[in-house]
Scaffold this motif. Sequence first.
Motif, PDB file in Angstrom:
ATOM      1  N   VAL A 127       0.856  -1.184   0.000  1.00 15.95           N
ATOM      2  CA  VAL A 127       0.000   0.000   0.000  1.00 15.95           C
ATOM      3  C   VAL A 127       0.891   1.232   0.000  1.00 15.95           C
ATOM      4  CG1 VAL A 127      -1.812   1.262   1.232  1.00 15.95           C
ATOM      5  CG2 VAL A 127      -1.781  -1.247   1.279  1.00 15.95           C
ATOM      6  N   PHE A 128       0.547   2.201  -0.854  1.00 11.32           N
ATOM      7  CA  PHE A 128       1.319   3.436  -0.924  1.00 11.32           C
ATOM      8  C   PHE A 128       0.393   4.627  -1.113  1.00 11.32           C
ATOM      9  CE2 PHE A 128       1.041   1.737  -5.197  1.00 11.32           C
ATOM     10  CZ  PHE A 128       0.880   2.830  -6.036  1.00 11.32           C
ATOM     11  N   ARG A 129       0.961   5.816  -1.016  1.00  8.35           N
ATOM     12  CA  ARG A 129       0.188   7.049  -1.182  1.00  8.35           C
ATOM     13  C   ARG A 129       0.641   7.783  -2.434  1.00  8.35           C
ATOM     14  NH1 ARG A 129       0.771   7.511   4.691  1.00  8.35           N
ATOM     15  NH2 ARG A 129      -1.280   7.119   5.583  1.00  8.35           N
ATOM     16  N   ASP A 130      -0.335   8.428  -3.091  1.00 11.66           N
ATOM     17  CA  ASP A 130       0.020   9.321  -4.187  1.00 11.66           C
ATOM     18  C   ASP A 130       0.402  10.679  -3.607  1.00 11.66           C
ATOM     19  OD1 ASP A 130      -2.341  10.788  -3.724  1.00 11.66           O
ATOM     20  OD2 ASP A 130      -3.348  10.073  -5.532  1.00 11.66           O
ATOM     21  N   ASN A 131       0.709  11.635  -4.452  1.00  5.44           N
ATOM     22  CA  ASN A 131       1.174  12.939  -3.974  1.00  5.44           C
ATOM     23  C   ASN A 131       0.056  13.827  -3.447  1.00  5.44           C
ATOM     24  OD1 ASN A 131       0.159  13.370  -6.570  1.00  5.44           O
ATOM     25  ND2 ASN A 131       1.592  15.012  -6.988  1.00  5.44           N
ATOM     26  N   SER A 132      -1.182  13.354  -3.439  1.00  4.22           N
ATOM     27  CA  SER A 132      -2.295  14.083  -2.836  1.00  4.22           C
ATOM     28  C   SER A 132      -2.721  13.465  -1.503  1.00  4.22           C
ATOM     29  CB  SER A 132      -3.503  14.107  -3.784  1.00  4.22           C
ATOM     30  OG  SER A 132      -3.267  14.937  -4.897  1.00  4.22           O
ATOM     31  N   GLY A 133      -2.164  12.324  -1.133  1.00  2.00           N
ATOM     32  CA  GLY A 133      -2.516  11.663   0.113  1.00  2.00           C
ATOM     33  C   GLY A 133      -3.440  10.471  -0.054  1.00  2.00           C
ATOM     34  N   ASN A 134      -3.901  10.187  -1.274  1.00  2.00           N
ATOM     35  CA  ASN A 134      -4.715   8.993  -1.528  1.00  2.00           C
ATOM     36  C   ASN A 134      -3.874   7.757  -1.306  1.00  2.00           C
ATOM     37  OD1 ASN A 134      -7.295  10.012  -2.790  1.00  2.00           O
ATOM     38  ND2 ASN A 134      -5.805  10.958  -4.159  1.00  2.00           N
ATOM     39  N   TRP A 135      -4.469   6.718  -0.713  1.00  2.00           N
ATOM     40  CA  TRP A 135      -3.728   5.464  -0.642  1.00  2.00           C
ATOM     41  C   TRP A 135      -4.192   4.547  -1.759  1.00  2.00           C
ATOM     42  CZ3 TRP A 135      -6.708   1.217   0.599  1.00  2.00           C
ATOM     43  CH2 TRP A 135      -7.816   1.415   1.413  1.00  2.00           C
ATOM     44  N   LEU A 136      -3.219   3.851  -2.318  1.00  4.26           N
ATOM     45  CA  LEU A 136      -3.435   2.939  -3.421  1.00  4.26           C
ATOM     46  C   LEU A 136      -2.926   1.566  -3.018  1.00  4.26           C
ATOM     47  CD1 LEU A 136      -2.414   5.896  -4.626  1.00  4.26           C
ATOM     48  CD2 LEU A 136      -2.970   4.757  -6.746  1.00  4.26           C
ATOM     49  N   VAL A 137      -3.645   0.537  -3.399  1.00  5.91           N
ATOM     50  CA  VAL A 137      -3.272  -0.834  -3.117  1.00  5.91           C
ATOM     51  C   VAL A 137      -2.700  -1.441  -4.391  1.00  5.91           C
ATOM     52  CG1 VAL A 137      -4.133  -3.096  -2.418  1.00  5.91           C
ATOM     53  CG2 VAL A 137      -5.086  -1.034  -1.391  1.00  5.91           C
ATOM     54  N   LEU A 138      -1.558  -2.071  -4.277  1.00  7.46           N
ATOM     55  CA  LEU A 138      -0.915  -2.731  -5.411  1.00  7.46           C
ATOM     56  C   LEU A 138      -0.834  -4.216  -5.089  1.00  7.46           C
ATOM     57  CD1 LEU A 138       0.591  -2.434  -8.133  1.00  7.46           C
ATOM     58  CD2 LEU A 138       2.684  -2.128  -6.794  1.00  7.46           C
ATOM     59  N   VAL A 139      -1.420  -5.053  -5.949  1.00 12.65           N
ATOM     60  CA  VAL A 139      -1.518  -6.487  -5.679  1.00 12.65           C
ATOM     61  C   VAL A 139      -0.953  -7.300  -6.835  1.00 12.65           C
ATOM     62  CG1 VAL A 139      -3.103  -8.406  -5.241  1.00 12.65           C
ATOM     63  CG2 VAL A 139      -3.561  -6.169  -4.233  1.00 12.65           C
ATOM     64  N   GLU A 140      -0.149  -8.282  -6.459  1.00 12.00           N
ATOM     65  CA  GLU A 140       0.268  -9.352  -7.365  1.00 12.00           C
ATOM     66  C   GLU A 140      -0.681 -10.508  -7.058  1.00 12.00           C
ATOM     67  OE1 GLU A 140       3.882 -12.564  -7.448  1.00 12.00           O
ATOM     68  OE2 GLU A 140       4.369 -10.519  -6.804  1.00 12.00           O
ATOM     69  N   PRO A 141      -1.720 -10.685  -7.879  1.00 14.45           N
ATOM     70  CA  PRO A 141      -2.757 -11.654  -7.508  1.00 14.45           C
ATOM     71  C   PRO A 141      -2.302 -13.105  -7.635  1.00 14.45           C
ATOM     72  CG  PRO A 141      -3.249 -10.665  -9.638  1.00 14.45           C
ATOM     73  CD  PRO A 141      -2.006 -10.004  -9.131  1.00 14.45           C
TER      74      PRO A 141
END
Length: 150
Positions: free
Chosen positions: A120-134
């Motif tokens: 899980v990481f944040r963009d430059n606005s503070g949104n969190w994004l989930v990155l998954v290797e399914p």
Amino acid sequence: MITNISLVTVYVTDQTAAKNWYVDVLGFVETADITMGDNGFRWVTVAHPDHRELEVTLMLPGPPLDADMAEAIRRSLAGGSHGSLGLTTQDCRKAYAELTAKGVEFVQPPAERPYGVETVFRDNSGNWLVLVEPKEFDPAAPMEEPCSEL
């Protein structure tokens, strides 16, 4: 009938900075940047280059939201707790290393989950994004504790 989802909205604090971040850091492509009307409304969209059928609108919190909702979203962005997108990768740990080298702020390192490897990481606005290797779901597989920072 409906054939697919074609547009999702991600609220941002600065449309130009967000567009540049999604293009330069994540490798998305700009699909629109149009100023419309007398009020200066700006329509900014990006998309993954291999999936242009799903555009991400980078929207400032404001109309058509009422003032209270727009302020709530701005507070959520400022606190780094506003969720936005789930993204897929073929190699989560490699993507984590590449994005870390680009200065991306991670709130959770790659971790094994029953559905795959997730970070899980944040963009430059503070949104969190989930990155998954399914991976194929196995309900009996053990799961690590979720990150308390989310």
